[in-house]
Design an enzyme around this catalytic site. Sequence first.
Site, PDB file in Angstrom:
ATOM      1  N   GLU A 143      -6.614-112.046 -25.247  1.00 26.59           N
ATOM      2  CA  GLU A 143      -6.786-113.316 -24.538  1.00 26.59           C
ATOM      3  C   GLU A 143      -8.199-113.483 -23.986  1.00 26.59           C
ATOM      4  O   GLU A 143      -8.638-112.671 -23.171  1.00 26.59           O
ATOM      5  CB  GLU A 143      -5.789-113.413 -23.377  1.00 26.59           C
ATOM      6  CG  GLU A 143      -5.907-114.704 -22.585  1.00 26.59           C
ATOM      7  CD  GLU A 143      -4.963-114.759 -21.389  1.00 26.59           C
ATOM      8  OE1 GLU A 143      -4.776-115.860 -20.852  1.00 26.59           O
ATOM      9  OE2 GLU A 143      -4.427-113.699 -20.993  1.00 26.59           O
ATOM     10  N   ASP A 178      -5.154-119.943 -24.170  1.00 27.65           N
ATOM     11  CA  ASP A 178      -4.844-120.577 -22.896  1.00 27.65           C
ATOM     12  C   ASP A 178      -5.721-121.824 -22.763  1.00 27.65           C
ATOM     13  O   ASP A 178      -6.939-121.727 -22.637  1.00 27.65           O
ATOM     14  CB  ASP A 178      -5.106-119.589 -21.760  1.00 27.65           C
ATOM     15  CG  ASP A 178      -4.645-120.106 -20.413  1.00 27.65           C
ATOM     16  OD1 ASP A 178      -4.990-121.256 -20.062  1.00 27.65           O
ATOM     17  OD2 ASP A 178      -3.951-119.358 -19.694  1.00 27.65           O
ATOM     18  N   GLN A 204      -0.811-120.946 -23.548  1.00 27.87           N
ATOM     19  CA  GLN A 204      -0.477-121.128 -22.142  1.00 27.87           C
ATOM     20  C   GLN A 204      -1.124-122.397 -21.624  1.00 27.87           C
ATOM     21  O   GLN A 204      -2.152-122.840 -22.146  1.00 27.87           O
ATOM     22  CB  GLN A 204      -0.930-119.912 -21.316  1.00 27.87           C
ATOM     23  CG  GLN A 204      -0.142-118.652 -21.642  1.00 27.87           C
ATOM     24  CD  GLN A 204      -0.633-117.430 -20.900  1.00 27.87           C
ATOM     25  OE1 GLN A 204      -1.832-117.271 -20.656  1.00 27.87           O
ATOM     26  NE2 GLN A 204       0.286-116.541 -20.554  1.00 27.87           N
ATOM     27  N   GLU A 240       1.867-121.343 -17.198  1.00 30.91           N
ATOM     28  CA  GLU A 240       1.166-120.382 -16.347  1.00 30.91           C
ATOM     29  C   GLU A 240       0.257-121.139 -15.387  1.00 30.91           C
ATOM     30  O   GLU A 240      -0.962-121.183 -15.555  1.00 30.91           O
ATOM     31  CB  GLU A 240       0.352-119.382 -17.202  1.00 30.91           C
ATOM     32  CG  GLU A 240      -0.174-118.227 -16.363  1.00 30.91           C
ATOM     33  CD  GLU A 240      -1.131-117.325 -17.116  1.00 30.91           C
ATOM     34  OE1 GLU A 240      -1.014-116.100 -16.982  1.00 30.91           O
ATOM     35  OE2 GLU A 240      -2.010-117.836 -17.835  1.00 30.91           O
TER      36      GLU A 240
END
Length: 256
Positions: A143, A178, A204, A240
Amino acid sequence: MLRFSANLSMLYPQHAFLDRFAAAAADGFKGVEYVGAYDYPATQIADVLRENGLTQALFNLPVGDWVAGERGIACLPERRDEFRSSVDQAIGYAYETGCKQVNCLAGIAPSGADRDELETTLVSNLQFAAARFADAGIKLLLEPINTKDMPGYLINTTDHYEAIAARVGSDNLYLQYDFYHMQIMQGDLIRTLERLQPRIAHVQIADNPGRHEPGTGEINYANIFTALSRLGYAGWIGAEYRPSGDTSSSFGWVPE
């Protein structure tokens, strides 16, 4: 159909961690994720998942001492043995909870450290972990995280993920994408999603600024959800974010 998982490290902060599973199920979630639950026996986590009819969508490899500010140990040369032991620990939790993918946080570069040495260590550790996870039938993810929320974090953009992945040379190293972090670092969210979609195993969401729920900031999540549907994205979408109010009242963004 898009599938949403509740990130229990951020949502339902009024509840103790193990009580957050039931809260997420009560709000209609079918999947959950979190930073890690290594303080609890894997069998206990599996029981809570089963009792609430939930799927374990994702968790991270052990990240070191989170309270002390550590955000992963994969890039730290002096922690190589610890990292490799943590791979087996994560595989055990994944087996017990039925989780099919585990994310790796690269870690924060120590002040004055040689960046080339850190990246070389990260590559070596990811090669080891990707092979071990592949043997176990589990996807390994990496990530990128923004430098404003996490100063010094080693991997910050999708370009950097691609460069590291090329050096690792494994088909079992995927991208955790994300949208919040990438909006801060590079923007161009949907075109990047389209280009890298074959390597994206998990996404996310949170809005910017503030990292609150979608609809509170500048990111057009209606367009992002449409793009995910159009591309046939079949993975989980992790919620998230830090709710701007009560968690259960923050889900107005969920598509019908």
